[in-house]
Design an enzyme around this catalytic site. Structure first.
Site, PDB file in Angstrom:
ATOM      1  N   VAL A  26       0.834  -1.211   0.000  1.00 34.76           N
ATOM      2  CA  VAL A  26       0.000   0.000   0.000  1.00 34.76           C
ATOM      3  C   VAL A  26       0.869   1.263   0.000  1.00 34.76           C
ATOM      4  O   VAL A  26       0.543   2.255  -0.661  1.00 34.76           O
ATOM      5  CB  VAL A  26      -0.981   0.003   1.197  1.00 34.76           C
ATOM      6  CG1 VAL A  26      -1.927   1.198   1.127  1.00 34.76           C
ATOM      7  CG2 VAL A  26      -1.785  -1.281   1.244  1.00 34.76           C
ATOM      8  N   LYS A  50      11.430  -0.717   8.136  1.00 32.99           N
ATOM      9  CA  LYS A  50      12.063  -1.563   9.142  1.00 32.99           C
ATOM     10  C   LYS A  50      13.259  -2.328   8.590  1.00 32.99           C
ATOM     11  O   LYS A  50      14.305  -2.394   9.219  1.00 32.99           O
ATOM     12  CB  LYS A  50      10.995  -2.563   9.644  1.00 32.99           C
ATOM     13  CG  LYS A  50      11.293  -3.179  10.984  1.00 32.99           C
ATOM     14  CD  LYS A  50      10.093  -3.927  11.518  1.00 32.99           C
ATOM     15  CE  LYS A  50       9.761  -5.129  10.649  1.00 32.99           C
ATOM     16  NZ  LYS A  50       8.637  -5.928  11.107  1.00 32.99           N
ATOM     17  N   LYS A 108      -6.528  -1.987   9.994  1.00 30.02           N
ATOM     18  CA  LYS A 108      -7.817  -2.380  10.598  1.00 30.02           C
ATOM     19  C   LYS A 108      -7.666  -3.076  11.938  1.00 30.02           C
ATOM     20  O   LYS A 108      -8.449  -2.865  12.855  1.00 30.02           O
ATOM     21  CB  LYS A 108      -8.641  -3.237   9.627  1.00 30.02           C
ATOM     22  CG  LYS A 108      -7.892  -4.383   8.941  1.00 30.02           C
ATOM     23  CD  LYS A 108      -7.402  -4.000   7.572  1.00 30.02           C
ATOM     24  CE  LYS A 108      -6.222  -4.848   7.190  1.00 30.02           C
ATOM     25  NZ  LYS A 108      -6.299  -5.456   5.890  1.00 30.02           N
ATOM     26  N   GLU A 132     -10.350   5.382   6.051  1.00 28.49           N
ATOM     27  CA  GLU A 132     -11.262   4.780   5.061  1.00 28.49           C
ATOM     28  C   GLU A 132     -10.676   3.505   4.458  1.00 28.49           C
ATOM     29  O   GLU A 132     -11.402   2.543   4.174  1.00 28.49           O
ATOM     30  CB  GLU A 132     -11.565   5.809   3.963  1.00 28.49           C
ATOM     31  CG  GLU A 132     -12.681   5.435   3.032  1.00 28.49           C
ATOM     32  CD  GLU A 132     -14.039   5.312   3.720  1.00 28.49           C
ATOM     33  OE1 GLU A 132     -14.480   4.176   3.911  1.00 28.49           O
ATOM     34  OE2 GLU A 132     -14.660   6.340   4.065  1.00 28.49           O
ATOM     35  N   ILE A 139     -13.781   1.192  -1.226  1.00 20.26           N
ATOM     36  CA  ILE A 139     -15.201   1.579  -1.067  1.00 20.26           C
ATOM     37  C   ILE A 139     -15.329   2.642   0.028  1.00 20.26           C
ATOM     38  O   ILE A 139     -14.916   2.405   1.159  1.00 20.26           O
ATOM     39  CB  ILE A 139     -16.091   0.365  -0.670  1.00 20.26           C
ATOM     40  CG1 ILE A 139     -15.908  -0.795  -1.648  1.00 20.26           C
ATOM     41  CG2 ILE A 139     -17.550   0.771  -0.574  1.00 20.26           C
ATOM     42  CD1 ILE A 139     -16.699  -2.045  -1.278  1.00 20.26           C
ATOM     43  N   GLY A 190      -0.710  -9.580  -3.666  1.00 20.31           N
ATOM     44  CA  GLY A 190      -0.625  -8.571  -2.602  1.00 20.31           C
ATOM     45  C   GLY A 190      -1.951  -8.326  -1.900  1.00 20.31           C
ATOM     46  O   GLY A 190      -2.136  -7.311  -1.231  1.00 20.31           O
ATOM     47  N   LYS A 208     -12.705  -5.360  10.424  1.00 21.22           N
ATOM     48  CA  LYS A 208     -13.428  -4.380   9.605  1.00 21.22           C
ATOM     49  C   LYS A 208     -14.866  -4.217  10.110  1.00 21.22           C
ATOM     50  O   LYS A 208     -15.400  -3.111  10.171  1.00 21.22           O
ATOM     51  CB  LYS A 208     -13.398  -4.811   8.144  1.00 21.22           C
ATOM     52  CG  LYS A 208     -11.985  -4.708   7.554  1.00 21.22           C
ATOM     53  CD  LYS A 208     -11.860  -5.437   6.238  1.00 21.22           C
ATOM     54  CE  LYS A 208     -10.466  -5.268   5.643  1.00 21.22           C
ATOM     55  NZ  LYS A 208     -10.181  -6.226   4.574  1.00 21.22           N
ATOM     56  N   GLY A 305      -5.487  -4.741  -2.513  1.00 23.29           N
ATOM     57  CA  GLY A 305      -4.563  -4.431  -3.599  1.00 23.29           C
ATOM     58  C   GLY A 305      -3.962  -3.048  -3.434  1.00 23.29           C
ATOM     59  O   GLY A 305      -4.530  -2.180  -2.759  1.00 23.29           O
TER      60      GLY A 305
HETATM   61  N1  HSE Z   1      -5.963  -8.769   3.419  1.00 22.14           N
HETATM   62  C1  HSE Z   1      -6.968  -7.791   3.208  1.00 22.14           C
HETATM   63  C2  HSE Z   1      -8.034  -8.368   2.304  1.00 22.14           C
HETATM   64  C3  HSE Z   1      -6.378  -6.566   2.615  1.00 22.14           C
HETATM   65  O1  HSE Z   1      -7.762  -9.376   1.647  1.00 22.14           O
HETATM   66  O2  HSE Z   1      -9.132  -7.836   2.256  1.00 22.14           O
HETATM   67  C4  HSE Z   1      -7.317  -5.406   2.527  1.00 22.14           C
HETATM   68  O3  HSE Z   1      -7.750  -5.000   3.797  1.00 22.14           O
END
Ligand code: HSE
Length: 407
Positions: A26, A50, A108, A132, A139, A190, A208, A305
């Site tokens: 990200v 890191k 999250k 967000e 979204i 990813g 979430k 992603g």
């Molecule tokens: N690992 C999470 C997913 C990444 O697959 O939704 C996005 O929060």
């Protein structure tokens, strides 16, 4: 008049100087997205990472291994936290808020586990925290829950909120691939967490859901008090059952009013073609709201992603330039919603011969099947009975909810 005011506001927008934590999927995405968004006056000043050995795609001058160099940098006015380690993330975010900086995070787990503390820090130091990207990536669901669903009575919020598991289930049900290969692909793209058990076992979806619960219903829940079942136990028998009925299985996070309380959990569920979630594939996420007056509404977009997640971070950065902050309206309204486990669900339970799934646990059984050491039962069961049973956590038992699970 309106145009002039708007123009003035845009002219007044402060230049964003970002201190970034993390340069993974990200973080790199944010770097790209910022360079392709000339309209937003934002620049990354310093990036704290890191791993000293890792080769990186942008000049070394950007990087530091010292947190304080970013947190105390005199030019930096916004901290963007995009690291994996949720406890380190909490330290970074709380330090930044204490110094009155605006913060954007996509973490999250950290937000769900420290919701109360983060609320208090924002208030005490009058510093905004936006996140967000932490729920359903691209979204804009949190801001919509904050701003749009202010008055119409929200009855139910359900969603596919994890991209990796939806990608895996799509590969299994649409493309006939197996679980292990599909997970590997989700990792390579990813989408998955660095510990993919968080995705597959429903923890990521639960974090979430915890965030959505606060913005939808004003409930600050401890994640450990919400039940999450993942997709790791889904086997041949329930997959065959789904195919025969022209269903798919989706991992659904749900927060639904039951009387004046809220039932909230993450579990796999059958969905038919008529169900909006049936059509949500690959790494796409979707959230469906059901309101008293508006009825059903569906939000959908990429839920994982690099660039889709970075797009939400970008939108939060932009929002900070016009002083946007979450008002936590549902918490302020003090509606007094509480979580409940006092409801019944309709379930499909698959189990091997070694496990005892007693019929007496069910209020009603509508179908039973036994063949070659595999069995299933479909019936209605009290939620509390289900989650307190000896059998529900057994590796040889798989539970999938019916399409309209709360009965
Ligand atoms: N690992 C999470 C997913 C990444 O697959 O939704 C996005 O929060």
């Amino acid at each position: 008049m309106f145009n002039k005011t708007l123009k003035q506001k845009i002219m007044e927008r402060t230049k964003i100087k970002i201190g970034l934590f993390g340069f993974g999927c990200v973080g790199k995405g944010l770097y790209d997205v910022l360079h392709q968004t000339p309209g937003l006056k934002a620049e990354i000043v310093k990036i704290c990472v890191k791993d000293r050995a890792k080769k990186r795609s942008i000049p070394d001058e950007f990087f530091t291994f010292d947190r304080s160099e970013v947190l105390n940098h005199p030019d930096i006015n916004i901290i963007v936290e995009l690291i994996d380690d949720s406890e380190a993330a909490f330290e970074i975010v709380s330090t930044a808020l204490k110094s009155g900086k605006g913060v954007v995070s996509a973490n999250k787990k950290m937000i769900a586990e420290h919701f109360d503390e983060l609320l208090a820090l924002q208030k005490l130091h009058n510093a905004p925290l936006l996140y967000e990207a932490a729920s359903c990536a691209s979204i804009p669901i949190i801001r919509n829950l904050e701003e749009y669903y202010d008055n119409d009575l929200l009855q139910n919020l359900s969603g596919i909120v994890n991209g990796s598991t939806n990608y895996i289930l799509t590969k299994i049900f649409r493309d006939n691939l197996n679980f292990a290969d599909s997970l590997k692909m989700a990792q390579e793209l990813g989408f998955a967490e660095s510990n993919p058990a968080l995705d597959v076992e429903g923890f990521d979806a639960k974090f979430k859901l915890t965030i959505l619960l606060a913005h939808a219903f004003g409930i600050v829940a401890r994640p450990e008090n919400l039940i999450n079942l993942g997709i790791q136990k889904i086997g041949d028998l329930e997959s065959r059952f789904a195919r025969e009925k022209a269903y798919k299985i989706k991992l659904i996070a749900r927060a639904q009013k039951v009387g004046n309380k809220i039932a909230a959990f993450v579990m796999p569920q059958f969905v038919s073609r008529e169900n909006n979630f049936y059509h949500i594939n690959d790494e796409y996420n979707a959230v469906q709201t059901e309101c008293f007056f508006a009825d059903k509404q569906l939000f959908t977009g990429k839920g994982a992603g690099s660039h889709p997640t970075a797009s939400a971070v970008l939108s939060d950065l932009s929002a900070l330039t016009y002083d946007y902050r979450y008002e936590y309206k549902k918490l302020q309204q003090n509606a007094g919603y509480e979580l409940t486990r006092d409801f019944k669900v309709e379930v499909f339970v698959r189990f091997s011969d070694e496990v005892n799934v007693p019929a007496v646990d069910f209020d009603e059984i509508s179908e039973r099947y036994s063949s070659q050491k595999q069995n299933y039962v479909i019936g209605k069961i009290h939620f509390e009975t289900l989650i307190n049973s000896d059998w529900y956590k057994n590796p040889a038992v798989s539970v999938v909810l019916a399409e309209n699970p709360i009965v």
